[in-house]
Enzyme design. Structure first.
Site, PDB file in Angstrom:
ATOM      1  N   ASN A  23     -44.986 -98.364 -43.014  1.00 33.59           N
ATOM      2  CA  ASN A  23     -45.020 -99.529 -42.103  1.00 33.59           C
ATOM      3  C   ASN A  23     -43.510-100.302 -42.083  1.00 33.59           C
ATOM      4  O   ASN A  23     -43.051-100.770 -43.101  1.00 33.59           O
ATOM      5  CB  ASN A  23     -45.950-100.735 -42.352  1.00 33.59           C
ATOM      6  CG  ASN A  23     -45.924-101.876 -41.686  1.00 33.59           C
ATOM      7  OD1 ASN A  23     -45.177-102.031 -40.768  1.00 33.59           O
ATOM      8  ND2 ASN A  23     -46.645-102.856 -41.932  1.00 33.59           N
ATOM      9  N   TRP A  24     -42.814 -99.687 -40.821  1.00 38.17           N
ATOM     10  CA  TRP A  24     -41.317-100.181 -41.081  1.00 38.17           C
ATOM     11  C   TRP A  24     -41.077-101.736 -40.733  1.00 38.17           C
ATOM     12  O   TRP A  24     -39.905-102.236 -40.763  1.00 38.17           O
ATOM     13  CB  TRP A  24     -40.499 -99.188 -40.050  1.00 38.17           C
ATOM     14  CG  TRP A  24     -40.597 -97.871 -40.557  1.00 38.17           C
ATOM     15  CD1 TRP A  24     -40.959 -97.156 -41.584  1.00 38.17           C
ATOM     16  CD2 TRP A  24     -39.851 -96.713 -39.929  1.00 38.17           C
ATOM     17  NE1 TRP A  24     -40.860 -95.931 -41.736  1.00 38.17           N
ATOM     18  CE2 TRP A  24     -40.191 -95.555 -40.826  1.00 38.17           C
ATOM     19  CE3 TRP A  24     -39.209 -96.657 -38.851  1.00 38.17           C
ATOM     20  CZ2 TRP A  24     -39.772 -94.318 -40.166  1.00 38.17           C
ATOM     21  CZ3 TRP A  24     -38.793 -95.290 -38.347  1.00 38.17           C
ATOM     22  CH2 TRP A  24     -39.029 -94.127 -39.156  1.00 38.17           C
ATOM     23  N   LYS A  25     -41.949-102.465 -40.321  1.00 35.21           N
ATOM     24  CA  LYS A  25     -41.801-103.766 -40.027  1.00 35.21           C
ATOM     25  C   LYS A  25     -40.770-103.880 -38.954  1.00 35.21           C
ATOM     26  O   LYS A  25     -40.575-103.131 -38.399  1.00 35.21           O
ATOM     27  CB  LYS A  25     -42.037-104.623 -41.400  1.00 35.21           C
ATOM     28  CG  LYS A  25     -43.037-104.239 -42.311  1.00 35.21           C
ATOM     29  CD  LYS A  25     -43.160-105.071 -43.467  1.00 35.21           C
ATOM     30  CE  LYS A  25     -44.467-104.829 -44.258  1.00 35.21           C
ATOM     31  NZ  LYS A  25     -44.693-105.653 -45.462  1.00 35.21           N
TER      32      LYS A  25
ATOM     33  N   HIS B 261     -52.508-106.848 -40.302  1.00 29.86           N
ATOM     34  CA  HIS B 261     -51.515-106.951 -41.254  1.00 29.86           C
ATOM     35  C   HIS B 261     -51.272-108.609 -41.564  1.00 29.86           C
ATOM     36  O   HIS B 261     -51.394-109.546 -40.714  1.00 29.86           O
ATOM     37  CB  HIS B 261     -50.208-106.335 -40.814  1.00 29.86           C
ATOM     38  CG  HIS B 261     -49.423-106.280 -42.010  1.00 29.86           C
ATOM     39  ND1 HIS B 261     -48.691-107.429 -42.750  1.00 29.86           N
ATOM     40  CD2 HIS B 261     -48.870-105.274 -42.878  1.00 29.86           C
ATOM     41  CE1 HIS B 261     -47.923-107.010 -43.979  1.00 29.86           C
ATOM     42  NE2 HIS B 261     -48.287-105.337 -43.976  1.00 29.86           N
TER      43      HIS B 261
ATOM     44  N   GLU C 296     -49.088-110.047 -42.465  1.00 31.35           N
ATOM     45  CA  GLU C 296     -47.926-110.867 -41.865  1.00 31.35           C
ATOM     46  C   GLU C 296     -48.228-111.605 -40.535  1.00 31.35           C
ATOM     47  O   GLU C 296     -47.687-112.463 -40.140  1.00 31.35           O
ATOM     48  CB  GLU C 296     -46.551-110.026 -41.666  1.00 31.35           C
ATOM     49  CG  GLU C 296     -45.900-109.855 -43.321  1.00 31.35           C
ATOM     50  CD  GLU C 296     -45.408-108.492 -43.430  1.00 31.35           C
ATOM     51  OE1 GLU C 296     -44.853-107.796 -42.546  1.00 31.35           O
ATOM     52  OE2 GLU C 296     -45.250-108.278 -44.670  1.00 31.35           O
TER      53      GLU C 296
ATOM     54  N   GLU D 207     -54.418-104.670 -48.592  1.00 32.55           N
ATOM     55  CA  GLU D 207     -53.201-104.970 -48.889  1.00 32.55           C
ATOM     56  C   GLU D 207     -53.344-106.334 -49.608  1.00 32.55           C
ATOM     57  O   GLU D 207     -53.337-107.432 -48.863  1.00 32.55           O
ATOM     58  CB  GLU D 207     -52.322-104.902 -47.760  1.00 32.55           C
ATOM     59  CG  GLU D 207     -52.137-103.538 -47.178  1.00 32.55           C
ATOM     60  CD  GLU D 207     -50.935-103.702 -46.305  1.00 32.55           C
ATOM     61  OE1 GLU D 207     -49.891-102.808 -46.646  1.00 32.55           O
ATOM     62  OE2 GLU D 207     -50.545-104.422 -45.544  1.00 32.55           O
TER      63      GLU D 207
ATOM     64  N   GLY E  56     -44.378-106.868 -50.826  1.00 32.26           N
ATOM     65  CA  GLY E  56     -42.923-107.172 -50.914  1.00 32.26           C
ATOM     66  C   GLY E  56     -42.353-107.844 -52.139  1.00 32.26           C
ATOM     67  O   GLY E  56     -41.515-108.624 -52.363  1.00 32.26           O
TER      68      GLY E  56
ATOM     69  N   SER F  82     -46.205-103.054 -52.839  1.00 33.55           N
ATOM     70  CA  SER F  82     -45.371-102.729 -53.735  1.00 33.55           C
ATOM     71  C   SER F  82     -45.371-101.342 -54.162  1.00 33.55           C
ATOM     72  O   SER F  82     -45.468-101.098 -55.448  1.00 33.55           O
ATOM     73  CB  SER F  82     -45.063-103.718 -54.707  1.00 33.55           C
ATOM     74  OG  SER F  82     -44.719-104.796 -54.165  1.00 33.55           O
TER      75      SER F  82
ATOM     76  N   GLY G 287     -44.478-100.269 -47.545  1.00 38.27           N
ATOM     77  CA  GLY G 287     -43.707-101.278 -46.684  1.00 38.27           C
ATOM     78  C   GLY G 287     -42.075-100.722 -47.111  1.00 38.27           C
ATOM     79  O   GLY G 287     -41.549 -99.711 -46.715  1.00 38.27           O
ATOM     80  N   GLY G 288     -41.314-101.707 -47.801  1.00 38.78           N
ATOM     81  CA  GLY G 288     -40.086-101.488 -48.298  1.00 38.78           C
ATOM     82  C   GLY G 288     -39.694-100.182 -48.590  1.00 38.78           C
ATOM     83  O   GLY G 288     -38.751 -99.406 -48.215  1.00 38.78           O
TER      84      GLY G 288
HETATM   85  P1  13P Z   1     -44.332-103.505 -49.427  1.00 39.22           P
HETATM   86  O1  13P Z   1     -44.653-102.008 -49.729  1.00 39.22           O
HETATM   87  O2  13P Z   1     -42.844-103.623 -49.067  1.00 39.22           O
HETATM   88  O3  13P Z   1     -44.858-104.148 -50.607  1.00 39.22           O
HETATM   89  O4  13P Z   1     -45.194-103.761 -48.470  1.00 39.22           O
HETATM   90  C1  13P Z   1     -46.260-103.284 -48.125  1.00 39.22           C
HETATM   91  C2  13P Z   1     -46.849-103.643 -46.547  1.00 39.22           C
HETATM   92  O5  13P Z   1     -47.196-104.817 -46.491  1.00 39.22           O
HETATM   93  C3  13P Z   1     -47.328-102.332 -45.971  1.00 39.22           C
HETATM   94  O6  13P Z   1     -47.881-103.011 -44.660  1.00 39.22           O
END
Ligand code: 13P
Length: 250
Positions: A9-11, A95, A97, A167, A173, A213, A234-235
């Site tokens: 997920n590149w956000k 998600h 967010e 999640e 994050g 993470s 994510g990251g």
């Molecule tokens: P991180 O891997 O950066 O913690 O993010 C997880 C995430 O929100 C994937 O959707």
């Protein structure tokens, strides 16, 4: 059939040029014979380019969001049909967010899920508790409610197009991941909740990803747990080397 999946997920990261670079690095470095299905979710403006770039390779493209209406006066929004017409067959919904910053409720998500399934898209449905829920030992109840209110209106046949992503918000994050045991405990609970509401077969066949993470140095022990079928990253999905290492952690 339960699949192993690693999704990035590149956000709101990676402009056009950066997206092209990352896609081409993934194309070069992801082994052909791998255990896990790979999905990437670039930002909306780059989805079309991504599906074109990935036409000949076995990497799927997902959207990060979608509107629940068929079409109409919804300035700034994107419909399921629009996604499908540019080759996007998968959408991430729910998600944390989107829930936290864009006010997406379980009820809204339920309608987005229905619309995506109506268009025969695959839904990666995200949910997870916040830190205070876990501290007050409420995490199982929160997760059960998110599933019941956002997802459990779907039909038995729809489950073949659903992937779950647990999640925990406190792990997103933050660099603080759920322990493999915490992930396994929750994933087993989720499967059991589905078995009770639907059937054991549906529960056994749905893929449940862990997100929060996940990094190359912890993916292996998390993915080794019997009810963890992969990750939503994510990251660490923004860098080809670390994402490829996570894909290869199976
Ligand atoms: P991180 O891997 O950066 O913690 O993010 C997880 C995430 O929100 C994937 O959707």
């Amino acid at each position: 059939m339960r699949k192993k999946i690693v999704a990035g997920n590149w956000k709101m990261n990676k402009n056009l040029a950066e997206t092209k670079t990352l896609l081409s690095e993934l194309k070069t470095n992801l082994q052909k014979a791998r255990e896990a299905e790979v999905i990437v979710a670039p930002t909306a403006v780059n989805l079309y380019m991504a599906t074109e770039e990935l036409q000949q390779v076995d990497i799927k493209v997902a959207a990060q969001n979608m509107h629940q209406a068929e079409n109409g006066a919804y300035t700034g929004e994107i419909s399921a049909d629009m996604l499908k017409r540019v080759g996007v067959e998968t959408v991430i919904l729910g998600h944390s967010e989107r829930r936290a910053y864009f006010g997406e409720t379980d009820e809204l998500l339920a309608s987005k899920v229905s619309k995506a399934l109506q268009h025969d898209m695959t839904v990666i449905f995200c949910f997870g508790e916040e830190l205070q829920d876990r501290k007050s030992d409420n995490h199982f109840a929160i997760v059960e409610n998110q599933l019941k209110n956002g997802l459990f209106h779907i039909n038995t046949e729809d489950w073949k197009n659903v992937v779950l992503a647990y999640e925990p918000v406190w792990a997103i994050g933050t660099g603080e991941t759920a322990s493999p045991e915490q992930a396994q405990e929750m994933h087993a609970f989720i499967r059991n909740t589905i078995a009770k509401a639907y059937t054991q077969q549906i529960a056994d066949e749905v893929s449940i990803l862990y997100g929060g993470s996940v990094k190359p140095n912890n993916a292996n022990e998390i993915f080794a747990k019997p009810d963890v079928d992969g990750g939503l990253i994510g990251g660490a999905s923004l860098d080809a080397e670390s994402f490829v290492a996570i894909v290869n952690a199976f």
